[in-house]
Design an enzyme around this catalytic site. Sequence first.
Site, short mmCIF file in Angstrom:
data_model
loop_
_atom_site.label_atom_id
_atom_site.label_comp_id
_atom_site.label_asym_id
_atom_site.label_seq_id
_atom_site.Cartn_x
_atom_site.Cartn_y
_atom_site.Cartn_z
N HIS A 117 0.80 -1.23 0.00
CA HIS A 117 0.00 0.00 0.00
C HIS A 117 0.83 1.28 0.00
CE1 HIS A 117 -3.49 -2.40 0.25
NE2 HIS A 117 -3.58 -2.54 1.54
N HIS A 188 -9.33 2.19 1.05
CA HIS A 188 -9.34 1.00 1.91
C HIS A 188 -10.43 1.10 2.97
CE1 HIS A 188 -7.83 -2.61 3.66
NE2 HIS A 188 -6.63 -2.54 3.08
N GLU A 327 -11.50 -2.96 -2.53
CA GLU A 327 -10.42 -2.09 -2.97
C GLU A 327 -10.27 -2.21 -4.49
OE1 GLU A 327 -6.91 -2.89 -0.37
OE2 GLU A 327 -8.36 -4.27 0.55
#
Length: 363
Positions: A117, A188, A327
């Site tokens: 991420h 997220h 996501e």
Amino acid sequence: MQGNYYALNNRSGLKREDFQTQVGDKHTDLFILTNGQIEVAVTNYGGAILAIMTPDKDGHYANIVQGHDHIQALINSPEPFLSTLIGRYGNRIAKGKFILDGVSYSLNINNGPNSLHGGPTGFHKRVWDAVQTAENTLRLSYVSAHMEEGFPGELKTTVIYTLTAENELKITYEATTDRKTIVNLTHHAFFSLAGTAASTPVIDEQVLTLYADHFVPIDEVSIPTGEIWNVAGTPMDFRTPHTIGSRIDEVYEQLQFGAGYDHCFVLNKQEAGALSLAAHCVEPQSGRSIEVYTTEPGLQIYTSNWHNGFAGYKGHTFPRRSAICFEAQRFPDTPNKAHFPTAVLNPGEVYRQETIYKFGVEA
């Protein structure tokens, strides 16, 4: 900081002063978006969504997203990606390494042997410039410096949250770069459709449909093998509605690798980049539902397998598997998988993405 339609009597009960601080040379704040029916509370720290207040089938409102009620709790959250924006690269890159035009780049490692991420100080840890242009619209922007977290190019990113009259939270993303780079932005949000509570209910009985015939299998450290597998005959098959918990603990290597669902599903697309329905989920007791639409080729489904009961909004606790994440993204480790849809962005090009979360009630 410009424009703020904060109302003291907002449905979430969140207080603006609890989110006003200074991080580095930037100020954080709380923004309330409303369309007269539902309400979304957002902070410009990481673009985190703190609360989404929606009614159930009896008209009772609850918060359906996991977040925090104070800026320091968010900054120090046990789950660093709790309902935040993600960048520069959503999901994992194997060993934090990739090659672009013959140049090898090394990213910061923050998930076993991999980069996850965007790294430990990715977009989820940045204070975004914020302008609330209307009571239902928030514009966030951030300039990521060349080699920030190891990524090449100065990346200028704009994200707009719009709460429509149709009870859609529309998230649009745009980014440009001054040199060749990779980009894979997403959000997220951890959705708890039953509503967060003193002990937020698990999602086992929520009924999920995914518009995906295939998924991306992973290895023991959650990196794609490079294959694309058919969901048929596996616990990954949500082409027809199933409860999330019905097969999540089956003896199936992919579920064991992810400790549950933590996989990218390959969406059924008639045309690349088209906005299409990706997922539908309904919580049967409250009747609350969500539809997910996206322009992206993949949808990572994550069932909060590593939550440990930490406290958040109003002291509500978030046990294991008490939320589901949708996501929208390019596939994981795309820079190292040439046959995956590209995540490369060149100077002069504009990265664009649109994802919509549509909230409803079903009897």
